[in-house]
Motif scaffolding. Structure first.
Motif, mmCIF file in Angstrom:
data_model
loop_
_atom_site.group_PDB
_atom_site.id
_atom_site.type_symbol
_atom_site.label_atom_id
_atom_site.label_comp_id
_atom_site.label_asym_id
_atom_site.label_seq_id
_atom_site.Cartn_x
_atom_site.Cartn_y
_atom_site.Cartn_z
ATOM 1 N N HIS A 79 -4.619 -2.649 -1.577
ATOM 2 C CA HIS A 79 -4.070 -1.478 -0.886
ATOM 3 C C HIS A 79 -3.879 -1.701 0.609
ATOM 4 N N SER A 80 -4.483 -2.775 1.149
ATOM 5 C CA SER A 80 -4.407 -2.987 2.605
ATOM 6 C C SER A 80 -2.976 -3.232 3.087
ATOM 7 N N TYR A 81 -2.096 -3.694 2.191
ATOM 8 C CA TYR A 81 -0.696 -3.901 2.568
ATOM 9 C C TYR A 81 -0.030 -2.596 3.006
ATOM 10 N N PHE A 82 -0.573 -1.469 2.552
ATOM 11 C CA PHE A 82 0.103 -0.189 2.733
ATOM 12 C C PHE A 82 -0.656 0.777 3.646
ATOM 13 N N CYS A 83 -1.726 0.298 4.263
ATOM 14 C CA CYS A 83 -2.531 1.164 5.128
ATOM 15 C C CYS A 83 -1.989 1.188 6.554
ATOM 16 N N GLY A 84 -2.400 2.196 7.302
ATOM 17 C CA GLY A 84 -2.042 2.289 8.712
ATOM 18 C C GLY A 84 -0.711 2.944 9.000
ATOM 19 N N LEU A 85 -0.055 3.474 7.976
ATOM 20 C CA LEU A 85 1.227 4.140 8.176
ATOM 21 C C LEU A 85 1.014 5.621 8.473
ATOM 22 N N THR A 86 1.998 6.225 9.090
ATOM 23 C CA THR A 86 1.986 7.663 9.354
ATOM 24 C C THR A 86 3.278 8.258 8.826
ATOM 25 N N SER A 87 3.361 9.570 8.837
ATOM 26 C CA SER A 87 4.583 10.229 8.363
ATOM 27 C C SER A 87 5.784 9.847 9.211
ATOM 28 N N ASP A 88 5.537 9.371 10.439
ATOM 29 C CA ASP A 88 6.631 8.960 11.326
ATOM 30 C C ASP A 88 7.046 7.513 11.097
ATOM 31 N N THR A 89 6.118 6.672 10.678
ATOM 32 C CA THR A 89 6.422 5.241 10.544
ATOM 33 C C THR A 89 6.727 4.816 9.111
ATOM 34 N N VAL A 90 6.428 5.672 8.124
ATOM 35 C CA VAL A 90 6.692 5.319 6.742
ATOM 36 C C VAL A 90 8.156 5.626 6.422
ATOM 37 N N ASN A 91 9.000 4.624 6.590
ATOM 38 C CA ASN A 91 10.433 4.781 6.362
ATOM 39 C C ASN A 91 10.950 3.606 5.545
ATOM 40 N N VAL A 92 12.239 3.653 5.238
ATOM 41 C CA VAL A 92 12.846 2.621 4.394
ATOM 42 C C VAL A 92 12.688 1.236 5.013
ATOM 43 N N GLN A 93 12.893 1.141 6.305
ATOM 44 C CA GLN A 93 12.805 -0.159 6.976
ATOM 45 C C GLN A 93 11.393 -0.743 6.878
ATOM 46 N N THR A 94 10.399 0.072 7.118
ATOM 47 C CA THR A 94 9.012 -0.387 7.058
ATOM 48 C C THR A 94 8.617 -0.809 5.644
ATOM 49 N N LEU A 95 8.949 0.021 4.672
ATOM 50 C CA LEU A 95 8.598 -0.289 3.284
ATOM 51 C C LEU A 95 9.356 -1.510 2.775
ATOM 52 N N SER A 96 10.623 -1.634 3.173
ATOM 53 C CA SER A 96 11.419 -2.797 2.774
ATOM 54 C C SER A 96 10.826 -4.076 3.349
ATOM 55 N N SER A 97 10.329 -4.010 4.564
ATOM 56 C CA SER A 97 9.711 -5.181 5.199
ATOM 57 C C SER A 97 8.460 -5.605 4.441
ATOM 58 N N ILE A 98 7.666 -4.631 3.999
ATOM 59 C CA ILE A 98 6.464 -4.946 3.223
ATOM 60 C C ILE A 98 6.849 -5.648 1.927
ATOM 61 N N VAL A 99 7.879 -5.114 1.275
ATOM 62 C CA VAL A 99 8.333 -5.685 0.007
ATOM 63 C C VAL A 99 8.890 -7.091 0.205
ATOM 64 N N GLU A 100 9.795 -7.249 1.166
ATOM 65 C CA GLU A 100 10.520 -8.514 1.336
ATOM 66 C C GLU A 100 9.673 -9.629 1.929
ATOM 67 N N TYR A 101 8.826 -9.277 2.887
ATOM 68 C CA TYR A 101 8.138 -10.323 3.650
ATOM 69 C C TYR A 101 6.661 -10.491 3.311
ATOM 70 N N GLU A 102 6.123 -9.590 2.479
ATOM 71 C CA GLU A 102 4.720 -9.715 2.105
ATOM 72 C C GLU A 102 4.514 -9.792 0.587
ATOM 73 N N LEU A 103 5.132 -8.868 -0.148
ATOM 74 C CA LEU A 103 4.890 -8.828 -1.592
ATOM 75 C C LEU A 103 5.684 -9.881 -2.364
ATOM 76 N N ILE A 104 6.989 -9.958 -2.118
ATOM 77 C CA ILE A 104 7.814 -10.907 -2.859
ATOM 78 C C ILE A 104 7.396 -12.364 -2.601
ATOM 79 N N PRO A 105 7.119 -12.769 -1.349
ATOM 80 C CA PRO A 105 6.620 -14.143 -1.149
ATOM 81 C C PRO A 105 5.327 -14.414 -1.919
ATOM 82 N N LEU A 106 4.496 -13.389 -2.065
ATOM 83 C CA LEU A 106 3.252 -13.541 -2.826
ATOM 84 C C LEU A 106 3.562 -13.771 -4.304
ATOM 85 N N LEU A 107 4.532 -13.038 -4.829
ATOM 86 C CA LEU A 107 4.914 -13.204 -6.228
ATOM 87 C C LEU A 107 5.514 -14.589 -6.468
#
Length: 206
Positions: free
Chosen positions: A155-183
């Protein structure tokens, strides 16, 4: 006279000093936390005190090898060693260390009350969909005989966000640069799984 003399320096380490502080305050518990303990050189971390951390040796004084001093590890000192079992580069934990510790597995905290309260506070549909997808992905990772629960996405990949920072760009970055390389690392020999789950993850944040 010989010029290649070897000198032995008796320097008190962090663990020694920590024990001395705890010894003078026996009414409170002291926790010595070692992150990535399986990467550390334990002979340097504990030195000649390695034997004294055993449960049945607590409070028993022994003379230190390199100093004229009797020393013991107080019973109010608790040693917490953290390690990531998914690190492929690490060998099995040394038995000399293993028998001195009890082990507790910490699983991803997506279903904990704390994370659910955090998730609810964000009030973001894309975030909810992404978390749901990651939970499904973790189920597949657990079932994979070459991986297992130790490789689940935390869950640490998704912590530290706020209602102001949780947007498409932020979530896409998590997916593209953290989760997919792990897979790609997990399933380097199964590209179809990588493609499938990459598309599933991407679709949640579009």
């Amino acid at each position: 006279m010989p010029t290649n003399r070897k000198w032995i320096y008796n320097k008190k380490g962090s663990f020694y000093k920590f024990c001395k502080i705890a010894e003078e305050d026996d009414e409170n518990d002291y926790f010595f936390i070692i992150d990535e303990i399986n990467r550390g050189n334990l002979s340097k971390i504990f030195g000649e005190l390695f034997m004294l951390i055993e449960k049945d040796k607590r409070g028993i004084e022994l003379q230190l090898l390199y100093s004229d001093e009797n020393f013991s590890v107080p019973s109010n000192v608790y040693i917490i060693g953290m390690m990531n079992t998914a690190d492929r580069s690490l060998a099995m934990l040394d038995y000399a260390l293993r028998r001195r510790f009890s082990f507790f597995t910490m699983k991803p905290g997506f279903n904990t009350m704390g994370f659910q309260a955090y998730q609810n506070s964000l009030k973001n549909d894309a975030f909810d969909k992404l978390i749901s997808c990651v939970k499904q992905l973790n189920s597949k990772i657990e079932e994979d005989v070459s991986l297992g629960e130790g490789f689940c996405i935390g869950h640490s990949y998704f912590c530290g966000l706020t209602s102001d920072t949780v947007n498409v760009q932020t979530l896409s970055s998590i997916v593209e640069y953290e989760l997919i390389p792990l897979l790609k690392e997990y399933w380097f020999d199964e590209p179809t799984k990588v493609i499938d789950w990459s598309e599933r993850l991407r679709s949640t944040v579009i």
